[in-house]
Design an enzyme around this catalytic site. Structure first.
Site, PDB file in Angstrom:
ATOM      1  CB  THR A 170      -7.611  -4.517   2.062  1.00  6.56           C
ATOM      2  OG1 THR A 170      -6.674  -4.252   3.111  1.00  6.56           O
ATOM      3  CG2 THR A 170      -7.491  -3.461   0.977  1.00  6.56           C
TER       4      THR A 170
ATOM      5  CD  GLU B 103      -5.411   3.001  -0.271  1.00  3.60           C
ATOM      6  OE1 GLU B 103      -4.649   2.293  -0.973  1.00  3.60           O
ATOM      7  OE2 GLU B 103      -5.258   3.174   0.953  1.00  3.60           O
TER       8      GLU B 103
ATOM      9  CG  ASP C 218      -2.056   0.987   1.089  1.00  2.00           C
ATOM     10  OD1 ASP C 218      -2.312   1.450  -0.047  1.00  2.00           O
ATOM     11  OD2 ASP C 218      -2.681   1.317   2.116  1.00  2.00           O
TER      12      ASP C 218
ATOM     13  CD  GLU D 260      -7.238  13.026   4.061  1.00  2.72           C
ATOM     14  OE1 GLU D 260      -7.508  11.841   3.776  1.00  2.72           O
ATOM     15  OE2 GLU D 260      -6.665  13.817   3.285  1.00  2.72           O
TER      16      GLU D 260
ATOM     17  CG  HIS E 211      -4.032  10.779   2.555  1.00  3.10           C
ATOM     18  ND1 HIS E 211      -5.106  10.772   3.432  1.00  3.10           N
ATOM     19  CD2 HIS E 211      -3.239   9.736   2.925  1.00  3.10           C
ATOM     20  CE1 HIS E 211      -4.962   9.767   4.282  1.00  3.10           C
ATOM     21  NE2 HIS E 211      -3.845   9.127   4.011  1.00  3.10           N
TER      22      HIS E 211
ATOM     23  CE  LYS F 203      -3.578   2.317   7.425  1.00  3.52           C
ATOM     24  NZ  LYS F 203      -4.244   3.231   6.517  1.00  3.52           N
TER      25      LYS F 203
ATOM     26  CG  ASP G 211      -5.823   0.254   3.377  1.00  2.04           C
ATOM     27  OD1 ASP G 211      -5.906  -0.916   3.775  1.00  2.04           O
ATOM     28  OD2 ASP G 211      -4.881   1.015   3.670  1.00  2.04           O
TER      29      ASP G 211
ATOM     30  CD  GLN H 185      -3.090   4.873  10.642  1.00  3.32           C
ATOM     31  OE1 GLN H 185      -4.300   4.871  10.475  1.00  3.32           O
ATOM     32  NE2 GLN H 185      -2.252   5.350   9.742  1.00  3.32           N
TER      33      GLN H 185
ATOM     34  CB  THR I 129      -5.993   8.056   1.388  1.00  3.10           C
ATOM     35  OG1 THR I 129      -5.955   7.012   2.345  1.00  3.10           O
ATOM     36  CG2 THR I 129      -7.308   8.801   1.469  1.00  3.10           C
TER      37      THR I 129
ATOM     38  NE  ARG J  58      -7.872   6.957   9.412  1.00  4.43           N
ATOM     39  CZ  ARG J  58      -7.141   6.675   8.339  1.00  4.43           C
ATOM     40  NH1 ARG J  58      -5.906   6.203   8.484  1.00  4.43           N
ATOM     41  NH2 ARG J  58      -7.622   6.852   7.126  1.00  4.43           N
TER      42      ARG J  58
ATOM     43  CD  GLU K  62      -6.109   4.919   4.575  1.00  5.52           C
ATOM     44  OE1 GLU K  62      -5.484   4.035   3.969  1.00  5.52           O
ATOM     45  OE2 GLU K  62      -5.587   5.708   5.376  1.00  5.52           O
TER      46      GLU K  62
HETATM   47 CA    CA Z   1      -3.994   2.989   2.783  1.00  3.74          CA
END
Ligand code: CA
Length: 422
Positions: free
Chosen positions: A263, A207, A132, A370, A139, A259, A239, A246, A356, A243, A205
């Site tokens: 996915t 992507e 990834d 975001e 981003h 993560k 994805d 993370q 992202t 948070r 996310e």
């Molecule tokens: Ca990602």
């Protein structure tokens, strides 16, 4: 002026799967539960295992043994672009409004064309490795501002190399799969010890990912100007990201449990051939990238993207983000060249995702982190509901397409619902 290609199958102008697209997927039906390869055409799936069995693909340089009577696309993906082009040309010919071969044979049509509504889509590829990237400047800047402040938003390496981490291929799932909210360690209050439990800051996310066709040998980097020879096609990627997990775990080695639980990808792989008419010049890069990343004619694609969200009590989904693949700073060619410059080999079926995809405006941000600015600006959904992050039973759906003159080359969608933690 050349006539626009047209199929004998009616496809309206907003359908993602006209004859200009022909994306590949793996499906089964109730009547025939065996997984096999097909291409999407309008509201139908053309069963390529049948087409191949009936020797309608001779002249395409396919091997003797079946390529499409398979539970994954890897065998076909390995064959490379000259074969992909021949098969594509032949399929466009078979589906053409001008060609009676399939059009005028009710028997063949019944055997080979299956209404999409009767199919169940499966993971299209046996994915070896999943990487990834983190290729959107917007981003990376937004996240950097939130976590490190405006002055240190972009790390010193960011403008020199496409940053990435090695993800988890085994937990890549196909669109429609429900996702169980992950558990892990978090530390919401820095003055108190960490705790264990379900993630409270679940995010998506937005992507796109690409798949490796022919692989590369260990110790032999893929040059940036030949990278596309190794790229079969692209899918939408969600994805999923926890948070809070993370934030506590990511230093010094990067994301792990935040993560690795799931996915999601869209089931149809749109080929680079289908995307070709939607090439646009890549974003200007400053500083000039190093020679191994530099391709003067480098390009990206104009792919419109949107994300919608639907809570359990909502009658309909609400679009919360509109972005575009072309906003990305690093191109897919640069990503692949960088990934292999160390001597790292690629294998057929490896998946490389973009990171992202955020744009310059607040409604184009590709994550809730975001969009809600870390939860400080909740987004308003319909029926008076608001969200900072994903609630249980919320559904996230991403769509993407290229807008042609009176037609769309689309990716369909990737959708998934968050279930409560066990
Ligand atoms: Ca990602």
């Amino acid at each position: 002026m050349s006539q626009k290609p047209k199929s004998f199958i009616e496809v309206d102008s907003e359908n993602h799967f006209p004859i200009q697209n022909l994306p590949y997927g793996v499906f089964r039906t109730v009547k025939n539960p065996k997984p096999r390869v097909g291409v999407a055409i309008g509201d139908f799936v053309l069963d390529l295992s049948e087409v191949e069995r009936r020797r309608m693909l001779s002249g395409c340089d396919l091997p003797q043994s079946p390529v499409f009577d398979k539970s994954a696309l890897n065998t076909f993906m390995k064959l490379g672009r000259p074969v992909w082009r021949k098969v594509r040309r032949r399929l466009q010919e078979l589906l053409s409004a001008e060609n009676p071969e399939l059009r005028d044979s009710d028997g063949l049509k019944t055997e080979c064309l299956i209404p999409m509504a009767e199919t169940v889509m499966l993971l299209p590829v046996e994915i070896g490795d999943y990487t990834d990237f983190y290729s959107s400047k917007e981003h990376a800047t937004n996240v950097g501002i939130m976590f490190r402040g405006k002055d240190n938003a972009l790390m010193p390496n960011w403008l020199h190399l496409p940053v990435a981490y090695h993800g988890r291929a085994g937990s890549v799932v196909v669109s429609g799969t429900d996702i169980r909210r992950p558990k892990g360690q978090t530390r919401p209050d820095d003055s108190r010890p960490p705790r264990f439990g379900p993630s409270r800051l679940m995010d998506f996310e937005l992507e796109l990912g690409f798949f490796i066709g022919p692989g590369s040998e260990p110790g032999e980097p893929v040059p940036v100007d030949r990278a596309d020879e190794h790229i079969f096609g692209m899918v939408l990627v969600n994805d999923w990201s926890a948070r809070d997990i993370q934030k506590w775990e990511y230093q010094p080695l990067g994301p792990f449990l935040a993560k690795n639980f799931a996915t999601s990808i869209s089931p149809w792989i749109v080929t680079l051939e289908a995307l070709e008419p939607f090439r646009v010049p890549a974003v200007a890069q400053d500083p000039e990238p190093m020679p191994y990343l530099s391709r003067p004619d480098d390009w990206t694609y104009d792919i419109q993207l949107q994300v919608s969200m639907q809570g359990a009590n909502m009658v309909r989904e609400k679009i919360i983000c509109r972005s575009n693949f072309r906003y990305l700073y690093w191109t897919i060619n640069q990503q692949l060249a960088h990934h292999t410059v160390s001597g790292c080999n690629m294998r057929t079926g490896d998946m490389l995702a973009s990171g992202t995809i955020s744009g310059p405006t607040e409604d184009s941000y590709g994550s809730l982190l975001e969009l809600t600015w870390r939860g400080s600006k909740p987004i308003q959904l319909a029926e008076g509901e608001e969200r900072k992050f994903i609630a249980d039973y919320d559904r996230i759906t991403m769509r993407g397409w290229c807008e042609g003159d009176g037609y769309r080359v689309g990716f369909g969608e990737v959708t998934g619902k968050i279930l409560p933690a066990e």
